[in-house]
Design an enzyme around this catalytic site. Structure first.
Site, PDB file in Angstrom:
ATOM      1  N   ARG A   1       7.319  -2.944   7.302  1.00 47.53           N
ATOM      2  CA  ARG A   1       6.879  -1.913   6.769  1.00 47.53           C
ATOM      3  C   ARG A   1       5.982  -2.384   5.163  1.00 47.53           C
ATOM      4  NH1 ARG A   1       5.866  -0.593   1.227  1.00 47.53           N
ATOM      5  NH2 ARG A   1       7.855  -1.915   0.718  1.00 47.53           N
ATOM      6  N   ASP A   2       6.348  -3.446   4.526  1.00 45.31           N
ATOM      7  CA  ASP A   2       5.672  -3.995   3.536  1.00 45.31           C
ATOM      8  C   ASP A   2       4.550  -4.738   4.102  1.00 45.31           C
ATOM      9  OD1 ASP A   2       5.104  -4.225   1.008  1.00 45.31           O
ATOM     10  OD2 ASP A   2       5.933  -6.172   0.390  1.00 45.31           O
TER      11      ASP A   2
ATOM     12  N   HIS B   1      11.308 -10.112  -4.820  1.00 48.73           N
ATOM     13  CA  HIS B   1      10.272  -9.778  -3.865  1.00 48.73           C
ATOM     14  C   HIS B   1       9.443 -10.517  -3.690  1.00 48.73           C
ATOM     15  CE1 HIS B   1       8.352  -6.832  -0.590  1.00 48.73           C
ATOM     16  NE2 HIS B   1       7.330  -7.267  -1.156  1.00 48.73           N
TER      17      HIS B   1
ATOM     18  N   HIS C   1       5.911 -12.748  -3.605  1.00 49.04           N
ATOM     19  CA  HIS C   1       4.765 -13.121  -3.267  1.00 49.04           C
ATOM     20  C   HIS C   1       4.303 -14.827  -2.882  1.00 49.04           C
ATOM     21  CE1 HIS C   1       3.796  -8.848  -2.181  1.00 49.04           C
ATOM     22  NE2 HIS C   1       4.368  -8.712  -2.126  1.00 49.04           N
TER      23      HIS C   1
ATOM     24  N   CYS D   1      -2.520 -10.196   0.451  1.00 49.14           N
ATOM     25  CA  CYS D   1      -2.609  -9.749  -0.281  1.00 49.14           C
ATOM     26  C   CYS D   1      -3.382  -9.176  -1.278  1.00 49.14           C
ATOM     27  CB  CYS D   1      -2.404 -11.008  -1.355  1.00 49.14           C
ATOM     28  SG  CYS D   1      -2.515 -10.640  -3.495  1.00 49.14           S
TER      29      CYS D   1
ATOM     30  N   ASN E   1       3.143 -11.333   0.518  1.00 49.56           N
ATOM     31  CA  ASN E   1       4.985 -11.945   1.357  1.00 49.56           C
ATOM     32  C   ASN E   1       4.927 -13.334   1.748  1.00 49.56           C
ATOM     33  OD1 ASN E   1       5.322  -9.260   0.580  1.00 49.56           O
ATOM     34  ND2 ASN E   1       4.854  -8.318   2.654  1.00 49.56           N
TER      35      ASN E   1
HETATM   36 MG    MG Z   1       5.387  -6.913  -0.880  1.00 52.11          MG
END
Ligand code: MG
Length: 290
Positions: A21-22, A213, A215, A246, A255
């Site tokens: 997803r992300d 979460h 990065h 990013c 991520n």
């Molecule tokens: Mg993310």
């Protein structure tokens, strides 16, 4: 999952895979549905506890995830794995319910500028908008994850204070969000900044219930994850092969990769239960695309 499984996992890191997803949402390449299904099935086999499968948003806004209903219908679900979906509103929730998602996620930000750019609402408006989503999810027996992005810094406003993050978190908890997910969207945080954030948000919610979460823009994600673990955080999002890039720093990592989190916790003596070998099998399914 049984009670004893929960107990045995209480002091183990739990990883949520957000690559499908992300990750894919932030890649310009469109991935064929059968490749997504094979990728997610391989991620299930790798031992991940949770996989964010897709999102029920307008396909003209995020074409990369327009096939989420079909992906949900075709994946092979393993017992004990939570398959979740991101939903922006009540209509998105209906899509997630029709797809039999196990959990839904809503998303806002700790920075007004980011909220305005990303979800076209003030933070307060976004929280208001989530009330019927949460009610509907709870009526259907689904837990709701609340993402808060820009928890340390915002691409438009710069530094974001822990107090601002805590205020948004409090708003989300008040409307019934079951779990908070703190997104360090820019990937610039130091372990010290993560600590300040966690101590403040920890006044509202036990740290073992939060998800972090991270990065990896500045290469500090592993150091931040390690420090967060020592402070009591047990749940981390990762993206297989670091999918997602990013959008605010072209060419930089986005991520944090699930692989690096698995390796980190293995090295720390707190294995995640995720097989690095099988994670690499999943990653290789995308070799021709990225
Ligand atoms: Mg993310």
């Amino acid at each position: 999952m049984t009670e004893s499984d929960h107990a045995s996992r209480a002091d183990q890191p739990q990883l949520c895979e957000v690559g499908p997803r992300d990750g894919l949402q932030n890649e310009s390449t469109l991935v064929p549905v059968e490749t997504k299904v094979a990728f997610i099935d391989a991620l299930s086999e790798a031992g991940l506890q949770e996989i964010e499968v897709g999102s029920f948003v307008r396909p003209d806004i995020i074409p990369q995830l327009a096939d989420s209903a079909e992906v949900f219908a075709r994946i092979r679900r393993l017992d004990g794995v939570v398959y979740s979906a991101l939903v922006p509103n009540r209509r998105g929730l209906d899509g997630a319910l029709a797809a039999s998602a196990d959990k839904v996620s809503i998303f806002t930000a700790a920075s007004e500028s980011f909220a305005r750019h990303n979800i076209r609402a003030t933070i307060a408006e976004s929280i208001e908008r989530f009330i019927p989503v949460i009610e509907g999810a709870h009526q259907a027996g689904l837990p709701v994850r609340g993402y808060v992005s820009c928890v340390v810094a915002c691409p438009y406003e710069g530094a974001v204070s822990p107090q601002d993050v805590a205020d948004v978190c409090r708003g989300l908890l008040e409307i019934g969000v079951d779990e908070l997910d703190l997104g360090e969207t820019l990937g610039v945080a130091s372990p010290h900044e993560i600590e300040a954030l966690l101590l403040k948000v920890g006044e509202l919610e036990p740290l073992e219930r939060l998800t972090l979460h991270l990065h990896d823009t500045k290469g500090r994600a592993a150091a931040c994850a390690r420090h967060a673990w020592t402070l009591g955080v047990r749940r981390f999002d990762g993206s297989c092969r670091g999918l997602g890039g990013c959008p605010f720093a072209p060419g930089a990592a986005g991520n944090v990769s699930t692989e690096s989190l698995v390796s980190l916790f293995d090295e720390m003596g707190h294995p995640t239960g995720v097989s690095l070998e099988k994670l690499n099998d999943a990653s290789r399914l995308l070799d021709m695309l990225f």
